[in-house]
Design a protein around this motif. Structure first.
Motif, PDB file in Angstrom:
ATOM      1  N   UNK A 127       4.948   5.590  -2.352  1.00 33.44           N
ATOM      2  CA  UNK A 127       3.790   6.265  -2.628  1.00 33.44           C
ATOM      3  C   UNK A 127       4.305   7.904  -2.437  1.00 33.44           C
ATOM      4  N   UNK A 177       0.851  -1.283  -0.093  1.00 32.85           N
ATOM      5  CA  UNK A 177      -0.100  -0.040  -0.039  1.00 32.85           C
ATOM      6  C   UNK A 177       0.699   1.234  -0.045  1.00 32.85           C
ATOM      7  N   UNK A 178       1.996   1.302   0.542  1.00 33.95           N
ATOM      8  CA  UNK A 178       2.602   2.345   0.777  1.00 33.95           C
ATOM      9  C   UNK A 178       4.027   2.630   0.462  1.00 33.95           C
ATOM     10  N   UNK A 179       4.871   1.673  -0.020  1.00 28.72           N
ATOM     11  CA  UNK A 179       6.416   1.727  -0.174  1.00 28.72           C
ATOM     12  C   UNK A 179       6.215   2.603  -1.803  1.00 28.72           C
TER      13      UNK A 179
END
Lengths: 182, 182
Positions: B26, B22-24
């Protein structure tokens, strides 16, 4: 945040992998459990997302670009996946979602959308006049809404198991929902 | 669902990968945005989860196994991460969380817990008497609660951008929360 096409794509591209990480290979109780009658399991959510790739987001964007506001979007059938055979594996659904999402984003990139394109308007059958940028932002939020749903539905399978911790884990009290509309 | 150790581990093992997906990488708006004053960004959530690995779940399990109910757990400092330097990259936090979670689960497996172990009791400083199984189930739900939080906080960055779709995307109306207690 203002809508930025590349930032939206950065999130849309991640959803299949995030759901795969959460779900691929989990025991059946986690994949098929729901929040009660009329609510969706993680398995149903992935089926719903596949239908969205086929009939909702890119098809609506195409209507805006090719036909404009005079042609309302088709209503989206949010429960189409519930009427399909339920015997495909969750992993097969995750694979299909990833493939279709990849195709959707390839189409989106191929369009090379400018700010003028993003400001074009279409007609939602219930919400009325919307812009292409709003459609694409709604796609991002719709993804994230279903990620919260999957995690919430999984969490609720342990509502009893946590014992006294129930008072601290507010996700267990979040309302059940069949899933966001689009 | 009844608590089953292997099924719980199956979920706990997935959380670092799900959050990484989900986050790496962004854009910063997604990683550092929050839900308003006193709420946490995805960046803060990962910091909180790291502190949980260090001082909450396995340390409490160890107290139950080694000292029993006479020795209450230490209260967990839910906001410790907010007092640390905020200049480490999100990717560095995701790496640390993954490494520490791997160590936590290795410890858990090394204990070879039996049903008798899982029924042992400890004393939560506020909730009172709890079993080891309840502690481990709460760990699972706490993970999933924070996954919902990360997705919800990200979604809220586009609250304005979705325009009329706001009426359909209920995640945008979900209450802001600093994060589940443990």
């Amino acid at each position: 945040m203002r809508f930025e096409l590349e930032e939206a794509i950065a999130v849309l591209a991640r959803t299949p992998e995030a759901l795969r990480a959460m779900l691929a290979g989990v025991p059946a109780g986690w994949a098929r459990g729901d929040e009660g009658s009329g609510t969706w399991s993680p398995y149903a959510v992935i089926g719903h997302l596949i239908h969205g790739e086929k009939t909702d987001w890119i098809p609506r964007a195409r209507i805006i670009l090719e036909q404009g506001p005079a042609r309302p979007f088709n209503p989206f059938d949010r429960e189409a996946m519930l009427r399909e055979p339920q015997d495909r594996s969750l992993e097969a659904l995750l694979d299909e979602f990833e493939r279709r999402r990849g195709e959707s984003l390839a189409t989106l990139r191929r369009w090379k959308l400018t700010p003028a394109h993003l400001a074009r308007r279409g007609t939602h059958p219930a919400l009325g006049s919307v812009t292409l940028a709003q459609l694409l932002a709604a796609w991002v939020v719709h993804d994230l809404d279903h990620v919260t749903q999957v995690a919430r539905v999984m969490a609720k399978q342990y509502t009893e198991a946590v014992g006294p911790w129930r008072a601290y884990l507010s996700v267990l009290d979040d309302r059940p929902e069949p899933g966001a509309k689009s």
